[in-house]
Scaffold this motif. Structure first.
Motif, short mmCIF file in Angstrom:
data_model
loop_
_atom_site.label_atom_id
_atom_site.label_comp_id
_atom_site.label_asym_id
_atom_site.label_seq_id
_atom_site.Cartn_x
_atom_site.Cartn_y
_atom_site.Cartn_z
N ASP A 38 0.81 -1.23 0.00
CA ASP A 38 0.00 0.00 0.00
C ASP A 38 0.84 1.27 0.00
OD1 ASP A 38 -2.27 -1.45 0.02
OD2 ASP A 38 -2.69 -1.20 2.17
N ARG A 39 2.14 1.12 0.06
CA ARG A 39 3.02 2.29 0.20
C ARG A 39 2.92 3.18 -1.02
NH1 ARG A 39 8.59 -0.05 0.64
NH2 ARG A 39 8.00 -0.46 2.78
N PRO A 40 2.63 4.47 -0.82
CA PRO A 40 2.56 5.35 -1.98
C PRO A 40 3.95 5.63 -2.54
CG PRO A 40 2.25 6.60 0.05
CD PRO A 40 2.39 5.16 0.45
N GLN A 41 4.02 5.86 -3.83
CA GLN A 41 5.29 6.23 -4.46
C GLN A 41 5.70 7.61 -3.94
OE1 GLN A 41 6.83 4.11 -6.18
NE2 GLN A 41 8.50 5.32 -7.02
N PRO A 42 6.94 7.77 -3.50
CA PRO A 42 7.35 9.09 -3.01
C PRO A 42 7.31 10.14 -4.11
CG PRO A 42 9.03 7.44 -2.52
CD PRO A 42 8.04 6.80 -3.44
N GLY A 43 7.11 11.39 -3.71
CA GLY A 43 7.12 12.50 -4.66
C GLY A 43 8.53 12.81 -5.12
N ARG A 44 8.66 13.86 -5.92
CA ARG A 44 9.95 14.20 -6.50
C ARG A 44 10.42 15.59 -6.11
NH1 ARG A 44 11.93 9.83 -6.93
NH2 ARG A 44 11.15 8.34 -8.43
N HIS A 45 9.80 16.23 -5.16
CA HIS A 45 10.31 17.53 -4.76
C HIS A 45 10.30 17.67 -3.25
CE1 HIS A 45 11.08 21.75 -4.34
NE2 HIS A 45 11.40 21.80 -5.62
N ALA A 46 11.47 17.89 -2.68
CA ALA A 46 11.56 18.06 -1.23
C ALA A 46 11.62 19.54 -0.89
CB ALA A 46 12.79 17.35 -0.69
N ARG A 47 10.75 19.94 0.01
CA ARG A 47 10.85 21.29 0.57
C ARG A 47 12.00 21.32 1.58
NH1 ARG A 47 7.82 25.78 1.71
NH2 ARG A 47 7.96 26.52 3.84
N ASN A 48 12.10 20.26 2.36
CA ASN A 48 13.13 20.17 3.40
C ASN A 48 13.89 18.85 3.29
OD1 ASN A 48 11.66 22.43 4.63
ND2 ASN A 48 10.22 20.86 5.34
N ILE A 49 15.15 18.88 3.69
CA ILE A 49 15.92 17.64 3.80
C ILE A 49 16.58 17.61 5.18
CG2 ILE A 49 17.87 16.28 2.94
CD1 ILE A 49 17.39 17.47 0.17
N ILE A 50 16.40 16.49 5.88
CA ILE A 50 17.11 16.29 7.16
C ILE A 50 18.00 15.06 6.99
CG2 ILE A 50 16.92 16.01 9.65
CD1 ILE A 50 14.06 17.07 9.48
N LEU A 51 19.29 15.27 7.11
CA LEU A 51 20.26 14.19 6.97
C LEU A 51 20.81 13.84 8.35
CD1 LEU A 51 22.25 12.36 5.34
CD2 LEU A 51 23.74 14.38 5.15
#
Ligand SMILES: [Zn+2]
Length: 498
Positions: A38-51
């Motif tokens: 059921d996992r949705p496909q992730p989008g392609r634009h990140a507003r934020n990134i936490i590494l």
């Protein structure tokens, strides 16, 4: 798996000795499969990134860390899940450097932050750099993802339980041919003459366009002059004053002040210790020192308040520091601390607009040996329900051991034979095969856990430097490394750029 389930369904029930489908593990496995389907496909634009970087957190530290964390809560350790183990995507990162089979933390983070592996001990430069050679570093300099994020109009910050001028946090803002150039007194005269400056000055004096909005960690001594508390600066500069000279700037030095910081913009510097922050195990030393989860939560609140999108680097540094000392108890405590910080980030962000990545810069030579029954403490002796399972000499042995480090046999002197109380004490050093004052890093691939936009690109086995490509792409699907301005709206999905 599906074929197996199908065949299982065709078999008459009487042919089965046991009905696996009613087994709680089977039921849980089935539920996990349903969730994955059921996992949705992730989008392609990140507003934020936490590494998140668990420094020195190889897969062995994750396994031992989850057992330790589960047992600390009175639960079954083996089946316990650290927060980041629930992230939907996973892969393996190859961590070697431009010159060594096994990387250090400098190249380890630099490769992730710039997309180019460099030599061990160098940061924010390409592989043409020569160690401790200022001139070569000036021409090898590469802008980091954090700096690019700033240049594209986003906010950027860095949080660590080490000193803020240590290699991993310096990976956000620093450019040096040698990680030891942390305060001015660390630079040789020829480097100063050639125009190189120390990491503390690089953090504070970077141009507005690329300077970090927020930095939390230790290393107060690198920022204040000799004669001021722990100060070691020989140039007389007080960099905390330089920081505060900017409009709206704030500076805090303890957990109380951190917690009362209002989540508004303006640069924030938090220096909570001289050197690295103490372990939370050492409660008397840790008084009024913020935990990793407190620093991470506050950093997210402050960066998010800028409403520009942000990049945040968070390091749980002490996993590495305590592995170097063969002190598994404190190292695994810090795996748990990382897990709590990731949980806070998961709770505070939306997977539709925030890419969270949890990985390590390199591994450590920790081994989990067989024998103990499930309830036995991971840091203790190998025991089957309380009964020792000795080594080949008939002596007690521990479940955890290291390849190298101070727990090794020194000059032929055998280590004292541990008992369960000694082995499970927080100060115990697990045994090592080879004696070294400080344990050596290990070179196997490290795990990468992720969720959010582009996280599906972090699957399989890849170079550590590829993580940069995915982050840059998530920030800018159409332009790749030339980071686009952040989009204003949440949840906006872009078509895949290339
Ligand atoms: Zn290390």
């Amino acid at each position: 798996m599906k074929t197996f389930l199908f065949l299982l369904a065709l078999l008459p029930a009487t042919a089965m000795a046991a009905d696996a489908t009613k087994n709680p593990q089977f039921v849980a496995g089935r539920a996990a499969l349903e969730q994955a389907l059921d996992r949705p496909q992730p989008g392609r634009h990140a507003r934020n990134i936490i590494l998140f970087i668990g420094d020195g957190m190889g897969i062995n530290s994750v396994t031992a860390g989850r057992i330790f964390a589960g047992q600390a809560r009175g639960l079954d350790g083996a089946s316990y899940k650290l927060s980041f183990e629930t992230l939907p995507f996973g892969g393996f990162s190859k961590t070697y450097s431009a010159d060594k089979l096994v990387t250090d933390s400098a190249n380890g983070i630099s490769a992730i932050m710039t997309g180019v592996k460099t030599i061990n001990a160098a940061i924010g430069v390409d592989d043409t750099v020569r160690t401790k050679d200022c001139q070569s570093a000036l021409s090898a300099r590469i802008e980091t993802l954090a700096e690019q994020a700033k240049r594209s109009g986003r906010a950027a910050g860095v949080v660590t339980t080490a000193g803020i001028t240590d290699a991993t946090p310096a990976g956000a803002y620093g450019h040096v041919p040698f990680r030891g150039w942390r305060a001015d007194a660390d630079l040789p005269p020829d480097a100063v003459k050639a125009g190189c400056v120390d990491l503390a000055r690089q953090l504070v004096e970077a141009p507005d366009a690329v300077r970090m909005d927020l930095a939390f960690g230790g290393d107060l001594q690198d920022f204040v002059p000799v004669g001021t508390g722990p100060g070691k600066r020989a140039d007389g500069r007080d960099l905390t004053k330089t920081w505060l000279a900017r409009p709206g700037a704030r500076y805090v030095t303890d957990a109380g002040a951190l917690s009362s910081l209002a989540p508004r913009g303006g640069p924030v510097l938090g220096l909570f210790a001289s050197g690295d922050l103490p372990s939370p195990v050492d409660t008397d030393l840790h008084k009024n020192v913020p935990t990793l989860v407190e620093m991470t939560s506050k950093a997210i609140d402050i960066l998010a308040a800028k409403k520009t999108g942000y990049f945040l680097l968070v390091e749980s540094a002490s996993i590495d520091k305590w592995h170097h000392a063969n002190n598994a108890y404190r190292a695994l405590t810090d795996v748990d601390e990382l897990s709590k910080a990731v949980r806070a980030a998961m709770d505070k962000t939306d997977p539709n607009d925030t890419l969270i990545i949890v990985t390590a810069d390199h591994s450590h030579g920790l081994v989990i040996s067989a024998g103990s029954s499930r309830e036995e403490p991971i840091t203790g002796l190998v025991r089957n329900h309380g009964v020792n399972l000795p080594d080949g000499n008939g002596n007690p042995r521990t479940t955890l051991s290291y390849a190298t480090g101070p727990g090794g046999p020194r000059d032929g002197v055998a280590r004292p034979i541990p008992d369960e109380a000694a082995a499970t004490s927080p100060d115990y050093r697990q045994p090592a095969l080879v004696y070294m004052e400080s344990a050596q890093h290990a070179g196997e691939d490290v795990p990468v856990y992720s969720r959010g936009p582009d996280s599906d690109l972090l699957t399989g086995t890849f170079e550590s430097s590829y993580i940069y490509q995915v982050m840059a792409h998530a920030f800018s699907p159409a332009d790749g490394p030339r980071l686009a301005k952040p989009v204003k709206t949440h949840r906006r999905r872009h078509a895949h750029g290339r």
